[in-house]
Write a protein that holds these residues in place. Structure first.
Motif, short mmCIF file in Angstrom:
data_model
loop_
_atom_site.label_atom_id
_atom_site.label_comp_id
_atom_site.label_asym_id
_atom_site.label_seq_id
_atom_site.Cartn_x
_atom_site.Cartn_y
_atom_site.Cartn_z
N ALA A 68 80.06 5.72 35.38
CA ALA A 68 80.30 6.31 33.81
C ALA A 68 81.83 7.09 34.02
CB ALA A 68 79.31 7.31 33.62
N ALA A 69 82.87 6.37 33.33
CA ALA A 69 84.18 6.97 33.50
C ALA A 69 84.19 8.51 33.46
CB ALA A 69 85.08 6.36 32.52
N GLU A 70 83.42 9.07 32.73
CA GLU A 70 83.61 10.54 32.49
C GLU A 70 83.26 11.28 33.64
OE1 GLU A 70 79.66 9.15 30.41
OE2 GLU A 70 81.77 8.38 30.50
N LEU A 71 82.44 10.86 34.55
CA LEU A 71 82.08 11.56 35.81
C LEU A 71 83.39 11.77 36.69
CD1 LEU A 71 78.68 10.38 36.70
CD2 LEU A 71 79.17 12.47 35.51
N THR A 72 84.29 10.73 36.36
CA THR A 72 85.60 10.82 37.26
C THR A 72 86.78 11.71 36.79
OG1 THR A 72 86.82 9.11 36.42
CG2 THR A 72 85.00 8.42 37.76
N PHE A 73 86.55 12.03 35.65
CA PHE A 73 87.52 12.92 35.18
C PHE A 73 87.95 13.96 35.97
CE2 PHE A 73 86.65 11.12 30.63
CZ PHE A 73 86.98 10.01 30.95
N GLY A 74 89.37 14.35 36.20
CA GLY A 74 89.72 15.52 37.00
C GLY A 74 89.84 15.31 38.46
N ALA A 75 89.64 14.15 39.00
CA ALA A 75 89.49 13.96 40.34
C ALA A 75 91.02 13.66 40.71
CB ALA A 75 88.98 12.60 40.77
N ALA A 76 91.43 14.39 41.70
CA ALA A 76 92.77 14.31 42.33
C ALA A 76 92.71 14.45 43.76
CB ALA A 76 93.64 15.30 41.60
N PRO A 77 93.99 13.73 44.50
CA PRO A 77 94.04 13.85 45.78
C PRO A 77 93.70 15.33 46.52
CG PRO A 77 95.72 12.75 45.03
CD PRO A 77 95.09 13.48 43.79
N ASP A 78 94.05 16.53 45.75
CA ASP A 78 93.67 17.69 46.39
C ASP A 78 92.36 18.31 46.03
OD1 ASP A 78 94.59 17.95 43.65
OD2 ASP A 78 95.64 19.81 43.88
N ARG A 79 91.74 17.44 44.89
CA ARG A 79 90.53 18.02 44.63
C ARG A 79 89.62 16.76 44.51
NH1 ARG A 79 94.04 19.48 40.40
NH2 ARG A 79 93.46 18.60 38.52
N PRO A 80 89.22 15.92 45.31
CA PRO A 80 88.31 14.73 45.11
C PRO A 80 87.14 15.11 44.61
CG PRO A 80 88.43 15.54 47.37
CD PRO A 80 89.39 16.27 46.64
N ALA A 123 91.10 9.51 42.27
CA ALA A 123 91.82 9.45 40.97
C ALA A 123 90.68 8.99 39.97
CB ALA A 123 92.87 8.36 40.99
N ALA A 124 90.98 9.46 38.82
CA ALA A 124 89.90 9.22 37.45
C ALA A 124 90.00 7.57 37.29
CB ALA A 124 90.07 9.98 36.37
N VAL A 125 89.19 7.09 36.66
CA VAL A 125 89.19 6.00 35.78
C VAL A 125 88.90 6.22 34.50
CG1 VAL A 125 88.77 4.13 37.96
CG2 VAL A 125 86.73 5.26 36.53
N TYR A 126 89.67 5.24 33.70
CA TYR A 126 89.14 5.54 32.18
C TYR A 126 88.12 4.41 31.76
CZ TYR A 126 92.45 1.25 32.18
OH TYR A 126 93.17 0.28 32.63
N PRO A 127 87.60 4.58 30.69
CA PRO A 127 86.28 3.84 30.11
C PRO A 127 86.97 2.26 30.02
CG PRO A 127 86.57 5.80 28.90
CD PRO A 127 87.63 5.80 29.67
#
Length: 404
Positions: A68-80, A123-127
């Motif tokens: 579910a794309a919304e679960l990935t929002f906010g992911a970044a290399p410094d905060r996986p 990294a996040a993915v979009y819907p």
């Protein structure tokens, strides 16, 4: 029977137009439904619509993990972000259905496995990222092909992807060929018999049948009919009962045993007898029982030219194509080419480069020299209003081979 001498020859274009205009070519043959997998090269008889969408389900466009794309929002290399395997991240391969509750795919190369129970993403993915949605390519009830187009291998793939397993196409015209002449010897006899003086090997029908096949028809060659008007009178209705087009080879000229025009006038209507072209002047264009009939001259080059000018556009109209257009080049005749005014003449030529010039060399002009067509690179047409072409005069030549 009276000898028929044609005194009122029609120009080629006028004869062709009056012949083709007589028939509703789009409606003369009923369409047929065939399997899509066997439809390459056929012409659609009606628009074709999709039965299914393609894809008909949401599918993974990449190997990876459905989420579910919304679960990935906010992911970044410094905060996986860490996702639980099987619950928040479900392994999928390309083409597999998207699991319920998911709307995106993370590519497998963009995740970091954490044991056997989780993955980290940076990294996040979009819907709908990396997802092929329902109808992305084809939408159910969308028109895939319009009427009167050729079905290509790519069209077959698109039709099958849209759930179309059968397609309505223009039927291939059935063309019956009647060879006539008491002097003719069937090709099969050559294996056991010698050809006596005065006998002629009957090869025109094989040439005409191959031309019919080349231009989208289905040819059938009948038995040789002798120079007997009653035999021809009986053969014509029998042939037309099983065919859409009838070609009668020979018997169209002005000889004492040339009965074709008279018989066709009895059984139907002769539209044209005598065309202002050379070779091919004795051509007959007729209609019998509502069907096209062409009296093809007996000389092989005349037969080929008559077929080219009248049967090719007829078959093209019946199958729903445009008549094929030959490429044309400008060439210089190597010698003066005189021609009889009032006749459109087709001279077979070979072509060759001399420096930057394209030179046309005429082949024998006799209507009986079939090798002039075999060896020809092109046809040099001399209009009926002209008395010939001068040596070195740039003249259009229709190519019978590719420009290359």
């Amino acid at each position: 029977m009276k000898r028929h001498i044609y005194l009122k020859m029609q120009p080629v274009a006028a004869a062709r137009e009056s012949f083709l205009r007589r028939f509703e070519l789009d409606k003369l043959l009923p369409p047929e439904e065939i399997p899509t997998v066997a439809a390459r090269g056929r012409i659609t008889a009606a628009p074709v619509y999709a039965r299914l969408s393609s894809p008909h389900y949401h599918s993974a466009a990449m190997d990876g993990y459905a989420v579910a794309a919304e679960l990935t929002f906010g992911a970044a290399p410094d905060r996986p972000k860490r996702l639980a395997l099987g619950r928040e991240a479900i392994p999928v391969n390309t083409g597999q259905p998207l699991p319920p509750g998911t709307n995106a795919v993370i590519m497998v190369e963009n995740v970091v496995p954490v044991g056997e129970e989780a993955i980290d993403i940076e990294a996040a993915v979009y819907p709908w990222q990396h997802v092929r949605k329902v109808g992305e390519d084809i939408v159910s009830q969308e028109m895939i092909l319009p009427e009167k187009v050729e079905i290509t291998p790519y069209a077959i793939a698109a039709l099958l992807a849209a759930g179309v397993t059968r397609v309505l196409v223009r039927r291939r015209p059935r063309v019956y060929i009647i060879p006539t002449g008491a002097e003719l010897v069937p090709v099969t006899a050559l294996e056991t018999e010698a050809v006596a003086p005065g006998q002629i090997i009957e090869f025109n029908s094989a040439m005409l049948a191959a031309l019919v096949d080349q231009h989208g028809g289905l040819a059938e060659v009948g038995p040789i009919i002798p120079d007997d008007p009653e035999a021809l009178r009986q053969a014509v209705p029998t042939a037309l009962a099983q065919a859409d087009v009838l070609l009668i080879n020979a018997g169209s000229s002005a000889g004492t045993e040339d009965y074709t025009a008279s018989i066709l006038a009895e059984l139907g209507e002769v539209l044209v007898h005598g065309v202002a072209m050379m070779p091919g002047k004795p051509t007959i264009l007729a209609v019998v029982a509502g069907k096209p009939v062409v009296g093809i001259p007996g000389y092989p080059v005349s037969a080929a030219m008559a077929f080219d000018q009248f049967v090719v556009p007829l078959l093209a109209g019946l199958v729903g194509r445009q008549p094929p257009a030959r490429p044309t080049v400008l060439a210089e005749p190597v010698q003066k080419l005189p021609s009889r005014a009032g006749l459109e003449e087709y001279i077979r030529v070979t072509l060759g480069k001399v420096g930057d010039r394209l030179i046309a060399t005429p082949l024998p002009r006799g209507a009986g020299t079939i090798t002039s067509l075999l060896r020809a690179d092109g046809l040099l047409r001399i209009p009926s209003a002209s008395e010939g072409v001068a040596a070195g005069e740039l003249t259009p030549v229709e190519l019978l081979i590719s420009p290359e």
